[in-house]
Write a protein that holds these residues in place. Sequence first.
Motif, PDB file in Angstrom:
ATOM      1  N   SER A 184      -1.934  -8.174   8.472  1.00  0.00           N
ATOM      2  CA  SER A 184      -0.663  -7.399   8.278  1.00  0.00           C
ATOM      3  C   SER A 184      -0.060  -7.008   9.555  1.00  0.00           C
ATOM      4  O   SER A 184       1.099  -6.835   9.355  1.00  0.00           O
ATOM      5  N   GLU A 187       2.353  -9.440  10.008  1.00  0.00           N
ATOM      6  CA  GLU A 187       3.394  -9.839   8.797  1.00  0.00           C
ATOM      7  C   GLU A 187       4.768  -9.593   9.479  1.00  0.00           C
ATOM      8  O   GLU A 187       5.076  -8.706  10.096  1.00  0.00           O
ATOM      9  N   ARG A 277      -1.152  -7.544  -1.474  1.00  0.00           N
ATOM     10  CA  ARG A 277      -0.842  -7.202  -0.190  1.00  0.00           C
ATOM     11  C   ARG A 277      -1.574  -8.233   0.683  1.00  0.00           C
ATOM     12  O   ARG A 277      -2.473  -8.730   0.291  1.00  0.00           O
ATOM     13  N   GLU A 279      -3.364  -7.855   3.374  1.00  0.00           N
ATOM     14  CA  GLU A 279      -4.830  -7.565   3.556  1.00  0.00           C
ATOM     15  C   GLU A 279      -5.706  -7.852   2.216  1.00  0.00           C
ATOM     16  O   GLU A 279      -6.780  -8.069   2.571  1.00  0.00           O
TER      17      GLU A 279
END
Length: 287
Positions: A184, A187, A277, A279
């Motif tokens: 992330s 991201e 998500r 992650e």
Amino acid sequence: MNRVILSLKNINKTYGKEQVLHNISFDIERGEICGLIGENGAGKTTLMRILLGLIRADKGEIESVSQHKIGSIIESPALYPNLTGRQHLQYYKTRFGLKTDITKMLELVHLPEPSWDRKVKNYSLGMKQRLSIAIALLDNPELIILDEPVNGLDPQGISDLRKMILNLRDQLGVTFLISSHILSELEFITDKYIIMKKGKILNVMSSKELANDLSEKIFLKTSCNQILKMFLEEEGIDHFEQGDYLVVTEKERLMAILEYSIGSNLVIQDIYIKKERFEDYYLRNII
Ligand SMILES: Nc1ncnc2c1ncn2[C@@H]1O[C@H](COP(=O)(O)OP(=O)(O)OP(=O)(O)O)[C@@H](O)[C@H]1O
């Protein structure tokens, strides 16, 4: 024009008896921001050091733009605590006989002007990162390699670094290869993910492909979840209960669920779709 500026073919590396890289192959295109993702010990640093010519691969080929056009911050850069930011750039400019405009570099990496003439020992970690990137940019590289640049930065520092990387790509057309063990962190800026595990390439995927791969769940709250639950069970629609909600993992069955609810006079009190998500995807697929 060929957009590939770096092409790796079957790179292998062994330390003693341990093979740390197994047939690593991928391409990097001009202007791409590539995230090299993998847990500790996956082989990211080893691969980056090979790309920079700091160590040799045992086997394999690297086709690249001329080597001096690769800039890097692979280990803590050699910053001198008692020199100012500007003096650092002057030092490297003279040492490598370059003509780069130092002020422009300091501006490009968004180092605040009052700090240009302050000693580096008074810089924050984020400021040191930016100065290091300015040094890497001095020779006008086509590709910049950053090894875990986010390490130790606070959320503001991470956000500033992301903006700076995007700016440098957009303004100068610089290509980036950035390693991280946290998906992330990169991201929103990464065009391509190169995912490594235990010295092997697990996957190379565009950010769009990754986004499509993230699972989506429908959260539903109706006037009588028990009735809807019976329907889901009869139809074999994958689901589970979470508090007041029924959670359906097959998004493509949504129309059938809505039709049934309306037909059975169930009142839909709440409905939303939640995307996995980054992650969680990483934990599900990579670790
Ligand atoms: N100089 C070396 N001699 C022997 N083994 C090494 C050497 N450098 C790295 N290794 C081993 O190679 C493997 C890959 O290490 P590497 O540092 O490339 O991984 P990494 O993905 O960068 O990990 P991290 O996220 O922890 O930095 C590890 O098992 C490590 O112990």
